[in-house]
Design a protein around this motif. Structure first.
Motif, PDB file in Angstrom:
ATOM      1  N   PHE A  26     -12.684   2.335   7.861  1.00  0.00           N
ATOM      2  CA  PHE A  26     -11.696   3.388   7.619  1.00  0.00           C
ATOM      3  C   PHE A  26     -11.864   4.555   8.597  1.00  0.00           C
ATOM      4  O   PHE A  26     -10.876   5.185   8.983  1.00  0.00           O
ATOM      5  CB  PHE A  26     -11.733   3.857   6.168  1.00  0.00           C
ATOM      6  N   LEU A  75     -10.063   3.383  11.731  1.00  0.00           N
ATOM      7  CA  LEU A  75      -8.618   3.484  11.553  1.00  0.00           C
ATOM      8  C   LEU A  75      -8.148   4.928  11.641  1.00  0.00           C
ATOM      9  O   LEU A  75      -7.092   5.213  12.226  1.00  0.00           O
ATOM     10  CB  LEU A  75      -8.194   2.860  10.220  1.00  0.00           C
ATOM     11  N   LYS A  76      -8.911   5.849  11.084  1.00  0.00           N
ATOM     12  CA  LYS A  76      -8.545   7.267  11.163  1.00  0.00           C
ATOM     13  C   LYS A  76      -8.550   7.739  12.611  1.00  0.00           C
ATOM     14  O   LYS A  76      -7.638   8.434  13.057  1.00  0.00           O
ATOM     15  CB  LYS A  76      -9.480   8.115  10.320  1.00  0.00           C
ATOM     16  N   TYR A 124      -8.520  -4.082   6.196  1.00  0.00           N
ATOM     17  CA  TYR A 124      -8.494  -2.663   5.846  1.00  0.00           C
ATOM     18  C   TYR A 124      -7.153  -2.094   6.288  1.00  0.00           C
ATOM     19  O   TYR A 124      -6.739  -2.293   7.434  1.00  0.00           O
ATOM     20  CB  TYR A 124      -9.633  -1.907   6.527  1.00  0.00           C
ATOM     21  N   THR A 167       0.856  -1.175   0.000  1.00  0.00           N
ATOM     22  CA  THR A 167       0.000   0.000   0.000  1.00  0.00           C
ATOM     23  C   THR A 167       0.897   1.232   0.000  1.00  0.00           C
ATOM     24  O   THR A 167       1.793   1.348   0.835  1.00  0.00           O
ATOM     25  CB  THR A 167      -0.916   0.013   1.239  1.00  0.00           C
ATOM     26  N   THR A 204      -4.492   1.376   6.069  1.00  0.00           N
ATOM     27  CA  THR A 204      -4.235   2.759   5.714  1.00  0.00           C
ATOM     28  C   THR A 204      -2.789   3.081   6.086  1.00  0.00           C
ATOM     29  O   THR A 204      -2.330   2.701   7.153  1.00  0.00           O
ATOM     30  CB  THR A 204      -5.245   3.729   6.374  1.00  0.00           C
ATOM     31  N   SER A 254      -2.150   6.359   1.309  1.00  0.00           N
ATOM     32  CA  SER A 254      -3.323   5.733   0.688  1.00  0.00           C
ATOM     33  C   SER A 254      -3.911   4.646   1.577  1.00  0.00           C
ATOM     34  O   SER A 254      -3.335   4.261   2.589  1.00  0.00           O
ATOM     35  CB  SER A 254      -2.960   5.153  -0.682  1.00  0.00           C
ATOM     36  N   SER A 255      -5.064   4.162   1.176  1.00  0.00           N
ATOM     37  CA  SER A 255      -5.769   3.115   1.912  1.00  0.00           C
ATOM     38  C   SER A 255      -6.159   2.002   0.955  1.00  0.00           C
ATOM     39  O   SER A 255      -6.266   2.216  -0.252  1.00  0.00           O
ATOM     40  CB  SER A 255      -7.025   3.692   2.568  1.00  0.00           C
ATOM     41  N   GLN A 278      -0.131   6.191   6.337  1.00  0.00           N
ATOM     42  CA  GLN A 278      -0.009   7.652   6.362  1.00  0.00           C
ATOM     43  C   GLN A 278       1.174   8.095   5.505  1.00  0.00           C
ATOM     44  O   GLN A 278       2.022   7.291   5.134  1.00  0.00           O
ATOM     45  CB  GLN A 278       0.183   8.134   7.807  1.00  0.00           C
ATOM     46  N   ALA A 313       1.586   2.762   9.432  1.00  0.00           N
ATOM     47  CA  ALA A 313       0.423   2.045   8.904  1.00  0.00           C
ATOM     48  C   ALA A 313      -0.476   1.544  10.029  1.00  0.00           C
ATOM     49  O   ALA A 313      -0.005   1.229  11.125  1.00  0.00           O
ATOM     50  CB  ALA A 313       0.883   0.867   8.056  1.00  0.00           C
TER      51      ALA A 313
END
Length: 70
Positions: free
Chosen positions: A44, A47-48, A20, A2, A22, A6-7, A24, A29
């Motif tokens: 998501f 995760l954020k 899932y 990844t 993500t 991006s995610s 940064q 990650a």
């Protein structure tokens, strides 16, 4: 892989699950493994939130990339 900033959502049909991920822009990650019915948008968002709480608790210097000494 990844890309940074991006995610990605990966469907794992044999396990009836999704992963899932993500990553940064700084390369840190976060990942979540859920059943295949869990809503992508919610995964998501979680995760954020985790990444924001992590950033508040730990200084960026503690988890930033270090150069290899190889």
């Amino acid at each position: 892989r990844t890309a940074q900033g991006s995610s990605l959502a990966i469907h794992l049909p044999d396990a009836q699950a999704r992963c899932y991920i993500t990553v940064q822009k700084d390369g840190l990650a976060f990942a979540a493994l859920t059943d295949d019915q869990y809503p992508e948008r919610v995964a998501f968002m979680v995760l954020k939130k985790i990444s924001m709480e992590f950033a508040v608790k730990y200084e960026a210097a503690m988890f930033s990339k270090t150069e290899s000494t190889d």
